[in-house]
Design a protein around this motif. Structure first.
Motif, PDB file in Angstrom:
ATOM      1  N   ILE A 104     106.921  35.820  23.344  1.00 34.63           N
ATOM      2  CA  ILE A 104     107.897  36.134  24.387  1.00 34.63           C
ATOM      3  C   ILE A 104     108.181  34.874  25.218  1.00 34.63           C
ATOM      4  CG2 ILE A 104     108.361  37.563  26.419  1.00 34.63           C
ATOM      5  CD1 ILE A 104     106.640  39.729  25.246  1.00 34.63           C
ATOM      6  N   VAL A 105     109.466  34.636  25.511  1.00 28.87           N
ATOM      7  CA  VAL A 105     109.857  33.494  26.337  1.00 28.87           C
ATOM      8  C   VAL A 105     110.035  33.984  27.777  1.00 28.87           C
ATOM      9  CG1 VAL A 105     111.639  31.756  26.744  1.00 28.87           C
ATOM     10  CG2 VAL A 105     110.966  32.322  24.411  1.00 28.87           C
ATOM     11  N   LEU A 106     109.306  33.374  28.700  1.00 25.57           N
ATOM     12  CA  LEU A 106     109.302  33.844  30.085  1.00 25.57           C
ATOM     13  C   LEU A 106     109.562  32.699  31.064  1.00 25.57           C
ATOM     14  CD1 LEU A 106     106.166  36.189  30.140  1.00 25.57           C
ATOM     15  CD2 LEU A 106     108.563  36.897  30.185  1.00 25.57           C
ATOM     16  N   GLY A 161     119.944  26.350  14.983  1.00 26.43           N
ATOM     17  CA  GLY A 161     118.588  25.943  14.664  1.00 26.43           C
ATOM     18  C   GLY A 161     117.493  26.321  15.644  1.00 26.43           C
ATOM     19  N   TYR A 162     117.753  27.182  16.620  1.00 31.74           N
ATOM     20  CA  TYR A 162     116.695  27.602  17.542  1.00 31.74           C
ATOM     21  C   TYR A 162     115.809  28.695  16.945  1.00 31.74           C
ATOM     22  CZ  TYR A 162     118.434  25.119  21.732  1.00 31.74           C
ATOM     23  OH  TYR A 162     118.803  24.177  22.667  1.00 31.74           O
ATOM     24  N   LYS A 163     116.178  29.200  15.776  1.00 34.75           N
ATOM     25  CA  LYS A 163     115.416  30.247  15.090  1.00 34.75           C
ATOM     26  C   LYS A 163     115.174  31.471  15.983  1.00 34.75           C
ATOM     27  CE  LYS A 163     112.978  27.241  11.924  1.00 34.75           C
ATOM     28  NZ  LYS A 163     111.724  26.551  11.720  1.00 34.75           N
ATOM     29  N   SER A 190     121.422  39.395  24.745  1.00 31.76           N
ATOM     30  CA  SER A 190     120.348  39.070  25.692  1.00 31.76           C
ATOM     31  C   SER A 190     119.515  37.961  25.072  1.00 31.76           C
ATOM     32  CB  SER A 190     119.481  40.305  25.951  1.00 31.76           C
ATOM     33  OG  SER A 190     118.954  40.779  24.738  1.00 31.76           O
ATOM     34  N   CYS A 191     118.451  37.538  25.762  1.00 35.90           N
ATOM     35  CA  CYS A 191     117.612  36.463  25.212  1.00 35.90           C
ATOM     36  C   CYS A 191     117.069  36.891  23.862  1.00 35.90           C
ATOM     37  CB  CYS A 191     116.462  36.123  26.154  1.00 35.90           C
ATOM     38  SG  CYS A 191     115.234  35.031  25.397  1.00 35.90           S
ATOM     39  N   LEU A 192     117.093  35.954  22.896  1.00 33.93           N
ATOM     40  CA  LEU A 192     116.674  36.262  21.525  1.00 33.93           C
ATOM     41  C   LEU A 192     115.235  35.808  21.264  1.00 33.93           C
ATOM     42  CD1 LEU A 192     120.005  34.844  20.083  1.00 33.93           C
ATOM     43  CD2 LEU A 192     119.492  37.248  20.398  1.00 33.93           C
ATOM     44  N   HIS A 193     114.564  35.325  22.298  1.00 33.31           N
ATOM     45  CA  HIS A 193     113.171  34.877  22.204  1.00 33.31           C
ATOM     46  C   HIS A 193     112.958  33.934  21.020  1.00 33.31           C
ATOM     47  CE1 HIS A 193     112.040  37.323  25.597  1.00 33.31           C
ATOM     48  NE2 HIS A 193     112.898  38.203  25.115  1.00 33.31           N
ATOM     49  N   CYS A 194     113.820  32.913  20.990  1.00 32.54           N
ATOM     50  CA  CYS A 194     113.855  31.955  19.882  1.00 32.54           C
ATOM     51  C   CYS A 194     112.478  31.325  19.606  1.00 32.54           C
ATOM     52  CB  CYS A 194     114.836  30.845  20.198  1.00 32.54           C
ATOM     53  SG  CYS A 194     116.482  31.439  20.619  1.00 32.54           S
ATOM     54  N   GLU A 195     112.299  30.932  18.332  1.00 29.43           N
ATOM     55  CA  GLU A 195     111.025  30.301  17.963  1.00 29.43           C
ATOM     56  C   GLU A 195     110.979  28.843  18.404  1.00 29.43           C
ATOM     57  OE1 GLU A 195     109.516  30.985  13.930  1.00 29.43           O
ATOM     58  OE2 GLU A 195     110.953  32.634  13.841  1.00 29.43           O
ATOM     59  N   GLU A 196     112.135  28.157  18.338  1.00 32.08           N
ATOM     60  CA  GLU A 196     112.152  26.739  18.707  1.00 32.08           C
ATOM     61  C   GLU A 196     113.283  26.433  19.682  1.00 32.08           C
ATOM     62  OE1 GLU A 196     112.321  24.616  15.005  1.00 32.08           O
ATOM     63  OE2 GLU A 196     110.452  25.514  14.328  1.00 32.08           O
ATOM     64  N   PRO A 197     113.228  27.006  20.882  1.00 31.89           N
ATOM     65  CA  PRO A 197     114.338  26.823  21.823  1.00 31.89           C
ATOM     66  C   PRO A 197     114.111  25.649  22.774  1.00 31.89           C
ATOM     67  CG  PRO A 197     112.835  28.480  22.662  1.00 31.89           C
ATOM     68  CD  PRO A 197     112.186  27.912  21.420  1.00 31.89           C
ATOM     69  N   ASP A 198     115.182  24.907  23.034  1.00 25.61           N
ATOM     70  CA  ASP A 198     115.085  23.822  24.015  1.00 25.61           C
ATOM     71  C   ASP A 198     115.047  24.334  25.454  1.00 25.61           C
ATOM     72  OD1 ASP A 198     115.129  22.101  21.941  1.00 25.61           O
ATOM     73  OD2 ASP A 198     117.097  21.238  22.336  1.00 25.61           O
ATOM     74  N   CYS A 199     115.389  25.623  25.664  1.00 24.66           N
ATOM     75  CA  CYS A 199     115.340  26.136  27.038  1.00 24.66           C
ATOM     76  C   CYS A 199     113.927  26.012  27.596  1.00 24.66           C
ATOM     77  CB  CYS A 199     115.789  27.597  27.075  1.00 24.66           C
ATOM     78  SG  CYS A 199     114.661  28.703  26.205  1.00 24.66           S
ATOM     79  N   VAL A 200     112.943  25.995  26.714  1.00 21.99           N
ATOM     80  CA  VAL A 200     111.551  25.853  27.148  1.00 21.99           C
ATOM     81  C   VAL A 200     111.205  24.377  27.349  1.00 21.99           C
ATOM     82  CG1 VAL A 200     109.157  26.126  26.400  1.00 21.99           C
ATOM     83  CG2 VAL A 200     110.768  28.024  26.147  1.00 21.99           C
ATOM     84  N   ALA A 255     120.520  24.662  28.374  1.00 18.39           N
ATOM     85  CA  ALA A 255     119.999  24.409  27.029  1.00 18.39           C
ATOM     86  C   ALA A 255     120.092  25.631  26.129  1.00 18.39           C
ATOM     87  CB  ALA A 255     118.552  23.922  27.105  1.00 18.39           C
ATOM     88  N   CYS A 256     120.466  26.786  26.679  1.00 16.73           N
ATOM     89  CA  CYS A 256     120.534  28.008  25.862  1.00 16.73           C
ATOM     90  C   CYS A 256     121.947  28.205  25.324  1.00 16.73           C
ATOM     91  CB  CYS A 256     120.131  29.226  26.688  1.00 16.73           C
ATOM     92  SG  CYS A 256     120.453  30.781  25.818  1.00 16.73           S
ATOM     93  N   PRO A 257     122.115  28.183  23.994  1.00 17.08           N
ATOM     94  CA  PRO A 257     123.460  28.339  23.430  1.00 17.08           C
ATOM     95  C   PRO A 257     123.984  29.763  23.543  1.00 17.08           C
ATOM     96  CG  PRO A 257     121.831  28.214  21.681  1.00 17.08           C
ATOM     97  CD  PRO A 257     121.094  27.956  22.965  1.00 17.08           C
ATOM     98  N   TYR A 258     123.097  30.696  23.846  1.00 14.80           N
ATOM     99  CA  TYR A 258     123.487  32.101  23.862  1.00 14.80           C
ATOM    100  C   TYR A 258     123.865  32.595  25.254  1.00 14.80           C
ATOM    101  CZ  TYR A 258     121.187  31.661  19.372  1.00 14.80           C
ATOM    102  OH  TYR A 258     120.830  31.236  18.125  1.00 14.80           O
ATOM    103  N   GLY A 259     123.805  31.751  26.255  1.00 15.10           N
ATOM    104  CA  GLY A 259     124.146  32.169  27.612  1.00 15.10           C
ATOM    105  C   GLY A 259     123.255  33.293  28.097  1.00 15.10           C
ATOM    106  N   ALA A 260     121.980  33.230  27.716  1.00 16.29           N
ATOM    107  CA  ALA A 260     121.104  34.376  27.973  1.00 16.29           C
ATOM    108  C   ALA A 260     120.380  34.309  29.311  1.00 16.29           C
ATOM    109  CB  ALA A 260     120.084  34.495  26.851  1.00 16.29           C
ATOM    110  N   ARG A 261     120.431  33.147  29.968  1.00 16.84           N
ATOM    111  CA  ARG A 261     119.690  33.022  31.225  1.00 16.84           C
ATOM    112  C   ARG A 261     120.665  33.085  32.392  1.00 16.84           C
ATOM    113  NH1 ARG A 261     114.541  29.623  31.086  1.00 16.84           N
ATOM    114  NH2 ARG A 261     113.706  30.094  29.029  1.00 16.84           N
ATOM    115  N   GLU A 262     120.338  33.825  33.401  1.00 19.38           N
ATOM    116  CA  GLU A 262     121.203  33.923  34.567  1.00 19.38           C
ATOM    117  C   GLU A 262     120.417  33.582  35.828  1.00 19.38           C
ATOM    118  OE1 GLU A 262     123.942  37.133  34.784  1.00 19.38           O
ATOM    119  OE2 GLU A 262     124.321  37.146  32.620  1.00 19.38           O
TER     120      GLU A 262
HETATM  121  S1  SF4 Z   1     117.469  29.563  23.908  1.00 22.36           S
HETATM  122 FE1  SF4 Z   1     118.341  31.313  25.058  1.00 22.36          FE
HETATM  123  S2  SF4 Z   1     118.080  33.026  23.642  1.00 22.36           S
HETATM  124 FE2  SF4 Z   1     116.703  31.417  22.898  1.00 22.36          FE
HETATM  125  S3  SF4 Z   1     114.725  31.786  23.916  1.00 22.36           S
HETATM  126 FE3  SF4 Z   1     115.862  30.391  25.243  1.00 22.36          FE
HETATM  127  S4  SF4 Z   1     116.900  31.737  26.735  1.00 22.36           S
HETATM  128 FE4  SF4 Z   1     116.265  33.018  25.001  1.00 22.36          FE
END
Ligand code: SF4
Ligand code: SF4
Lengths: 246, 313
Positions: free
Chosen positions: A107-109, A201-203, A81-91, A124-131
């Protein structure tokens, strides 16, 4: 604002123990149940009872076969599931500011009222966590049950993410990974908890505990019975066995 | 990555529109743009292509009615920057079109043309960077990605200007030469890009994605989390067979570069049939650039697929 906060006061997240997860999908169904009926619109499904079912889920349970260099293999159930990364490009890629990381707890929302459904964050999420939710037209993701963990209208023991509450084996723990004295941080230190795709590197804040080495050993095989030695006692038993089974 | 038609139309149509805007603005600055109806038709066509592209891009949004919000995050988001640049370019280009429509003769057109040209380059660069900045897709995360977007925009735009000028009987050798040079530059950039992505097998593995397998071990998917593909697999797991892809690459290189380059070469040296030749070149390039853009998406592999059976990404 889709710029990331400089630092967050807390780093709330999950610690998932791959050694004891049995792959029962209880966390995933519990997550779906809570999140389809609460915050934001339902998590829509398409053709749920038909031949090609699909739908928005925030937690997915894979099963992998992991084989060590020595050739010992093990089935590992692997919740993702989403890992609530510290430096994610999804944001940062989000054009509207709908995707954001909270300064107070990390928390990433996604704000369902301003998301335009461009789907760029999921790319932008390498973990495929967003649907993406096709009915609602907005992006869905794990909220760390932000509507439970601070909710004073529910009993205190329920103020954890639904997945954590549902897990029958206790393979999921919730806490502040920014505090080295928290239970989750201690278990990560003790068990060599690791990051998924650390090299990216998304921490990620969420950590995984590896399957224990001793539990990856081959199962003991029963000893072969000793060959008959031809003694009198043995002959006697053989005669008795024959006589009785006649 | 799933090649969505709305995005293919968006990037190719607005790309050609901005390219046309760029060259006609430069031509006007240099005092070479034929005046009268031709100038207006050219800029109107550019704005129409840009608008069709932008409208098409909003078609894949879940909530197009909220699109205004997409102009707010230009500090961090290339998509937002692109929106801002696109809207900012409408102002000088729209004014220029208006002035040419009513035939007013003012000195301000040079300034407006300069701003339009800058806006066109900035917008196309932002489009390229939306893709170029995504680290999750190694085929896009290359320095050449925005270069190819700019070069193809320039080449298709120059071709359109050449077609218009020849249709209005105002063909000139300089536009043929510009078209030729920009086609060659675009071709070289695209071939270099293909070579670059073919040489990159991907640095991430399933072992890294799952933390399993350990030193010298291996990890393979056993049971999938769901029985049918989900959003992540449909959107990011699109695959095109290698054989299929290389055939399409060849076709798009022929239609987008070889045919137009030959046609334009003939048009430059034998201006008699220029209109027909430029038209053939433009039609071939249009088909070629659509194929090129389809491949840009179809050949792109996403890191998330490591959880779904990809072994490298
Ligand atoms: S990059 Fe993916 S796993 Fe990381 S905060 Fe964003 S949605 Fe969550
Ligand atoms: S889908 Fe929504 S949250 Fe994601 S980038 Fe687009 S606007 Fe932002």
């Amino acid at each position: 604002m889709t710029c990331l906060p400089e630092k967050t006061d807390k780093k709330l997240g999950l610690v998932i123990d791959l050694d004891i997860c049995v792959g029962c999908h209880a966390c995933a169904t519990s997550c779906k149940e809570w999140n389809t009926s609460g915050y934001s619109a339902p998590l829509s499904d398409h053709d749920p009872y038909g031949a090609d079912p699909s739908g928005a889920w925030l937690n997915r349970i894979h099963s992998f076969e992991a084989t060590t260099a020595e050739g010992v293999s093990k089935t590992v159930h692997f919740p993702r599931s989403c890992l609530h990364c510290e430096e994610p490009d999804c944001v940062t890629v989000c054009p509207t500011g709908a995707s954001y990381k909270r300064e107070e707890d990390g928390i990433v929302l996604v704000n369902p009222d301003t998301c335009i459904g461009c789907k760029l964050c999921s790319w932008a999420c390498p973990y495929g966590a967003r649907e993406y939710d096709y009915d609602d037209g907005v992006m869905k993701k794990c909220t760390l049950c932000v509507d439970r963990i601070y909710n004073e209208n529910i009993p205190e023991e329920d103020r954890v993410p639904a997945c954590v509450r549902a897990c029958p084996t206790g393979a999921r723990a919730f806490g502040d990974l920014g505090d080295p004295d928290s239970d989750v941080s201690k278990s990560v230190a003790e068990r060599d908890g690791f990051n998924l795709l650390d090299e990216f590197g998304y921490k990620p804040v969420n950590k995984y505990l590896p399957p224990r080495i001793n539990s990856v050993q081959a199962a003991p095989v029963a000893e072969e019975p000793a060959a008959p030695d031809g003694s009198r006692l043995e002959k006697l038993f053989a005669w008795a066995d024959k006589a009785l089974s006649r | 990555m799933h090649p969505a038609y709305s995005v293919i139309v968006f990037t190719t149509s607005s790309g050609a529109g901005y390219g046309l805007l760029f060259w006609l603005s430069l031509a006007h600055l240099a005092g070479r743009l034929p005046g009268g109806a031709m100038a207006f038709v050219a800029i109107a066509l550019a704005l129409a292509l840009i608008t069709v592209g932008l409208l098409s891009s909003t078609m894949h949004l879940g909530h197009p009615e909220r699109a205004i919000g997409a102009f707010s995050q230009w500090r961090s988001s290339w998509l937002s920057r692109e929106g801002v640049a696109a809207v900012a370019t409408y102002a000088p280009a729209g004014l220029l079109a208006l002035i040419w429509l009513i035939g007013a003769d003012t000195g301000v057109t040079k300034l407006l043309a300069l701003l339009s040209a800058i806006g066109a380059v900035a917008t196309v660069y932002c489009t390229g960077m939306i893709y170029g900045s995504l680290r999750t897709i190694r085929q896009w995360n290359k320095g050449l990605t925005p270069v190819v977007y700019l070069a193809l925009s320039g080449a298709t735009g120059a071709l359109l200007l050449a077609v218009l000028m020849s249709l209005f009987g105002a063909s000139a050798q300089w536009i043929g030469v510009i078209t030729l040079v920009s086609l060659v530059i675009a071709g070289v950039a695209k071939l270099a890009y293909w070579r670059q992505i073919d040489a990159d097998p991907g640095q991430y593995t399933t072992a890294m994605a799952t933390g399993l397998g350990g030193q010298g071990g291996s990890v393979r998917p056993l049971d999938p989390p769901h029985t049918k593909p989900n959003f992540v697999m449909r959107e990011m797991g699109y695959q095109v067979a290698r054989k299929h892809a290389s055939r399409l690459r060849r076709l798009s290189a022929i239609a987008l570069f070889a045919v137009p380059i030959v046609a334009v070469l003939i048009a430059v040296f034998a201006p008699g049939g220029a209109a027909v030749l430029y038209l053939i070149a433009a039609l071939a390039a249009g088909w070629g650039v659509a194929t090129e853009r389809w491949l840009f998406f179809a050949e792109a592999e996403h890191v998330s697929q490591l959880y779904y059976g990809a072994t490298r990404a």
